[in-house]
Scaffold this motif. Sequence first.
Motif, PDB file in Angstrom:
ATOM      1  N   ARG A  36     -23.494  27.480 -44.187  1.00 27.83           N
ATOM      2  CA  ARG A  36     -24.672  27.110 -44.943  1.00 27.83           C
ATOM      3  C   ARG A  36     -25.794  28.094 -44.644  1.00 27.83           C
ATOM      4  NH1 ARG A  36     -24.164  23.533 -48.968  1.00 27.83           N
ATOM      5  NH2 ARG A  36     -26.238  22.690 -48.596  1.00 27.83           N
ATOM      6  N   TYR A  37     -26.666  28.236 -45.610  1.00 26.50           N
ATOM      7  CA  TYR A  37     -27.795  29.165 -45.466  1.00 26.50           C
ATOM      8  C   TYR A  37     -28.803  28.612 -44.466  1.00 26.50           C
ATOM      9  CZ  TYR A  37     -32.369  31.089 -46.630  1.00 26.50           C
ATOM     10  OH  TYR A  37     -33.624  31.630 -46.567  1.00 26.50           O
ATOM     11  N   MET A  38     -29.225  29.461 -43.537  1.00 27.37           N
ATOM     12  CA  MET A  38     -30.243  29.100 -42.561  1.00 27.37           C
ATOM     13  C   MET A  38     -31.534  29.813 -42.944  1.00 27.37           C
ATOM     14  SD  MET A  38     -28.560  27.038 -40.824  1.00 27.37           S
ATOM     15  CE  MET A  38     -29.846  26.654 -39.643  1.00 27.37           C
ATOM     16  N   PRO A  39     -32.584  29.067 -43.318  1.00 26.93           N
ATOM     17  CA  PRO A  39     -33.821  29.708 -43.807  1.00 26.93           C
ATOM     18  C   PRO A  39     -34.515  30.510 -42.716  1.00 26.93           C
ATOM     19  CG  PRO A  39     -33.738  27.357 -44.379  1.00 26.93           C
ATOM     20  CD  PRO A  39     -32.660  27.603 -43.376  1.00 26.93           C
ATOM     21  N   ALA A  44     -29.230  25.010 -48.098  1.00 29.92           N
ATOM     22  CA  ALA A  44     -29.408  24.887 -46.656  1.00 29.92           C
ATOM     23  C   ALA A  44     -28.934  23.501 -46.214  1.00 29.92           C
ATOM     24  CB  ALA A  44     -30.877  25.099 -46.283  1.00 29.92           C
ATOM     25  N   PRO A  45     -28.749  23.282 -44.910  1.00 28.47           N
ATOM     26  CA  PRO A  45     -28.352  21.947 -44.456  1.00 28.47           C
ATOM     27  C   PRO A  45     -29.335  20.852 -44.845  1.00 28.47           C
ATOM     28  CG  PRO A  45     -28.012  23.565 -42.719  1.00 28.47           C
ATOM     29  CD  PRO A  45     -28.734  24.271 -43.812  1.00 28.47           C
ATOM     30  N   LEU A  46     -30.622  21.172 -44.917  1.00 26.63           N
ATOM     31  CA  LEU A  46     -31.646  20.207 -45.303  1.00 26.63           C
ATOM     32  C   LEU A  46     -32.377  20.708 -46.532  1.00 26.63           C
ATOM     33  CD1 LEU A  46     -33.154  19.369 -41.775  1.00 26.63           C
ATOM     34  CD2 LEU A  46     -31.473  18.044 -43.054  1.00 26.63           C
ATOM     35  N   LEU A  47     -32.871  19.765 -47.330  1.00 19.44           N
ATOM     36  CA  LEU A  47     -33.632  20.140 -48.512  1.00 19.44           C
ATOM     37  C   LEU A  47     -34.966  20.757 -48.108  1.00 19.44           C
ATOM     38  CD1 LEU A  47     -33.038  17.028 -50.818  1.00 19.44           C
ATOM     39  CD2 LEU A  47     -31.918  19.260 -50.946  1.00 19.44           C
ATOM     40  N   ALA A  48     -35.368  21.781 -48.825  1.00 21.80           N
ATOM     41  CA  ALA A  48     -36.668  22.395 -48.591  1.00 21.80           C
ATOM     42  C   ALA A  48     -37.734  21.645 -49.383  1.00 21.80           C
ATOM     43  CB  ALA A  48     -36.648  23.866 -48.992  1.00 21.80           C
ATOM     44  N   GLY A  79     -34.983  22.611 -38.861  1.00 19.83           N
ATOM     45  CA  GLY A  79     -34.270  23.536 -39.720  1.00 19.83           C
ATOM     46  C   GLY A  79     -34.689  23.507 -41.174  1.00 19.83           C
ATOM     47  N   SER A  80     -35.523  22.554 -41.570  1.00 14.68           N
ATOM     48  CA  SER A  80     -35.994  22.503 -42.953  1.00 14.68           C
ATOM     49  C   SER A  80     -37.063  23.567 -43.183  1.00 14.68           C
ATOM     50  CB  SER A  80     -36.554  21.118 -43.279  1.00 14.68           C
ATOM     51  OG  SER A  80     -37.667  20.823 -42.443  1.00 14.68           O
ATOM     52  N   ALA A  81     -37.233  23.942 -44.442  1.00 13.46           N
ATOM     53  CA  ALA A  81     -38.141  25.035 -44.789  1.00 13.46           C
ATOM     54  C   ALA A  81     -39.204  24.541 -45.756  1.00 13.46           C
ATOM     55  CB  ALA A  81     -37.378  26.199 -45.401  1.00 13.46           C
ATOM     56  N   THR A  82     -40.352  25.217 -45.729  1.00 11.23           N
ATOM     57  CA  THR A  82     -41.434  24.996 -46.679  1.00 11.23           C
ATOM     58  C   THR A  82     -41.583  26.238 -47.533  1.00 11.23           C
ATOM     59  OG1 THR A  82     -42.592  23.506 -45.155  1.00 11.23           O
ATOM     60  CG2 THR A  82     -43.879  24.475 -46.942  1.00 11.23           C
ATOM     61  N   LEU A  83     -41.626  26.061 -48.853  1.00 11.45           N
ATOM     62  CA  LEU A  83     -41.672  27.167 -49.796  1.00 11.45           C
ATOM     63  C   LEU A  83     -43.063  27.316 -50.391  1.00 11.45           C
ATOM     64  CD1 LEU A  83     -38.373  26.371 -51.739  1.00 11.45           C
ATOM     65  CD2 LEU A  83     -38.619  27.649 -49.610  1.00 11.45           C
ATOM     66  N   HIS A  84     -43.282  28.448 -51.038  1.00 14.97           N
ATOM     67  CA  HIS A  84     -44.521  28.656 -51.789  1.00 14.97           C
ATOM     68  C   HIS A  84     -44.221  29.566 -52.975  1.00 14.97           C
ATOM     69  CE1 HIS A  84     -45.798  32.876 -51.117  1.00 14.97           C
ATOM     70  NE2 HIS A  84     -45.082  32.779 -50.010  1.00 14.97           N
ATOM     71  N   THR A  85     -45.013  29.417 -54.031  1.00 13.46           N
ATOM     72  CA  THR A  85     -44.872  30.241 -55.246  1.00 13.46           C
ATOM     73  C   THR A  85     -46.220  30.862 -55.613  1.00 13.46           C
ATOM     74  OG1 THR A  85     -45.280  28.320 -56.663  1.00 13.46           O
ATOM     75  CG2 THR A  85     -42.986  28.814 -56.111  1.00 13.46           C
ATOM     76  N   ARG A  86     -47.009  31.266 -54.616  1.00 14.00           N
ATOM     77  CA  ARG A  86     -48.335  31.837 -54.886  1.00 14.00           C
ATOM     78  C   ARG A  86     -48.228  33.313 -55.236  1.00 14.00           C
ATOM     79  NH1 ARG A  86     -49.417  29.454 -49.848  1.00 14.00           N
ATOM     80  NH2 ARG A  86     -50.269  27.334 -49.960  1.00 14.00           N
ATOM     81  N   VAL A 141     -22.927  32.125 -55.317  1.00 15.02           N
ATOM     82  CA  VAL A 141     -21.841  32.900 -54.724  1.00 15.02           C
ATOM     83  C   VAL A 141     -21.493  32.313 -53.374  1.00 15.02           C
ATOM     84  CG1 VAL A 141     -22.594  34.970 -55.922  1.00 15.02           C
ATOM     85  CG2 VAL A 141     -23.359  34.574 -53.596  1.00 15.02           C
ATOM     86  N   THR A 142     -20.224  32.497 -52.986  1.00 19.02           N
ATOM     87  CA  THR A 142     -19.751  32.010 -51.708  1.00 19.02           C
ATOM     88  C   THR A 142     -20.035  33.034 -50.632  1.00 19.02           C
ATOM     89  OG1 THR A 142     -17.597  32.951 -52.180  1.00 19.02           O
ATOM     90  CG2 THR A 142     -17.930  30.663 -52.782  1.00 19.02           C
ATOM     91  N   GLY A 143     -19.674  32.676 -49.408  1.00 20.08           N
ATOM     92  CA  GLY A 143     -19.860  33.585 -48.287  1.00 20.08           C
ATOM     93  C   GLY A 143     -20.943  33.092 -47.362  1.00 20.08           C
ATOM     94  N   THR A 144     -21.258  33.889 -46.365  1.00 19.50           N
ATOM     95  CA  THR A 144     -22.301  33.535 -45.414  1.00 19.50           C
ATOM     96  C   THR A 144     -23.633  33.418 -46.130  1.00 19.50           C
ATOM     97  OG1 THR A 144     -21.123  34.729 -43.693  1.00 19.50           O
ATOM     98  CG2 THR A 144     -23.418  34.194 -43.278  1.00 19.50           C
ATOM     99  N   GLY A 145     -24.205  32.221 -46.107  1.00 24.66           N
ATOM    100  CA  GLY A 145     -25.437  31.977 -46.819  1.00 24.66           C
ATOM    101  C   GLY A 145     -25.230  31.444 -48.211  1.00 24.66           C
ATOM    102  N   GLY A 146     -23.999  31.459 -48.721  1.00 28.43           N
ATOM    103  CA  GLY A 146     -23.724  30.949 -50.057  1.00 28.43           C
ATOM    104  C   GLY A 146     -23.316  29.500 -50.029  1.00 28.43           C
ATOM    105  N   SER A 147     -23.055  28.933 -51.182  1.00 29.32           N
ATOM    106  CA  SER A 147     -22.660  27.539 -51.283  1.00 29.32           C
ATOM    107  C   SER A 147     -21.828  27.350 -52.523  1.00 29.32           C
ATOM    108  CB  SER A 147     -23.885  26.628 -51.359  1.00 29.32           C
ATOM    109  OG  SER A 147     -23.500  25.297 -51.609  1.00 29.32           O
ATOM    110  N   GLY A 148     -20.606  26.833 -52.356  1.00 26.76           N
ATOM    111  CA  GLY A 148     -19.764  26.514 -53.493  1.00 26.76           C
ATOM    112  C   GLY A 148     -19.074  27.731 -54.075  1.00 26.76           C
TER     113      GLY A 148
END
Length: 386
Positions: free
Chosen positions: A102-105, A129-133, A179-186, A201-208
């Motif tokens: 899973r992707y680690m932010p 990621a493991p937790l929702l941002a 491990g949760s992340a906070t995002l911004h779109t400024r 895409v799959t792989g390290t950091g990917g999902s599905g």
Amino acid sequence: MGITILAPAVENAGYTGREIDAQDSEGDVDMDRLPIKRPRLDQASGFGTGIVVPGETVTNDPQWMRGHGTFTTPLSTSIIATVAGTVSKTNKLLSVHPLRARYMPEIGDLVVGRIVEVQARRWKVDIAAPLLAQLPLSAINLPGGILRRRTSADELQMRNFFVEGDLVVAEVQSVHQDGSATLHTRSLSYGKLRNGVFMAVTGTGGSGAAATTSNRSKTSGAGSNIAAPPSAAAVGGVVRSRRQKWTVNAANGGGDIEIILGVNGYIWISKKADTSTAASSTTEPVSITRMEELATSSIYSSQNDEIPRQTRREIARLAGCIRVLVESSVRIEQDTVMSAYNASLEVDLEMDGRDYDDAAAATGAGQEGQDYLGGEKAQRILEMIA
């Protein structure tokens, strides 16, 4: 009918003659004299050349320090792997990079996410990621570029900005202890995504599995329920610390296409938004502040624009190139994507045997059924970029 129990077959690889001949008079194998563990990856065999599994001893040499993906016991100096992956060494530090994880932010990462929940003064975003941002209401641009404190009236209008199912490109602002992340779109580069195709895409950091689906749309234009078959599992993923957003001047009259490679393994390919159209529609001079106001006024629209057929074809070609790279376990970055795209254009010319003139490229004549990048085409593309 009787049942015959056969003796276990003993492989010669890895055993000495003394161990193979360790049998009693009745032909039974002496299990105490046979190796019961897999050969260890010590310093002589070389690190990073093989794949280890959880519980396998990486090395017994006490000079090495354990890193991510390993652990040690108090009664032994052995470094044991905790995940399935490849062994890598940095000076005297040993770590195991997982094949899939899973992707680690991390702070500063450019990610593509999907809104899954609208809460009080924040949105919950899926970023693989493991937790929702979380995307706070105070971390977005208001329409018109207004800079002020968010009030209860803005909280009541949160669904005018993002709703469940919307795709958004954002930057990781902070990472919490859990491990949760906070995002911004400024930024004008961030915000809601439309007019394109989504990939995971799959792989390290990917999902599905790698597949493409469209953004939530209210029109039946480009990016409307476009789907593709899933690909095989890959050990690639998106390369971190590389350029993750650029514009491609597509061939065959496709125009400008924008590609966003999220570090979390989510990819967005879309028609580049023309911000100069709104500015040119006004007769009065447009300042930098005014341009920002015009850009942010349409950043929360869910209406897809009309996309030409040539542009949609090149968007599908870029998505197919990324799918070919994923199926071959190639890391996704700007260089590999552009190399695969240029190779696909050359492969089309080789297999068709003739070049298209401007009229044929504009109408798409003679190109029907040739956009699928698989089988012989995929092998040829990989040979050209190798």
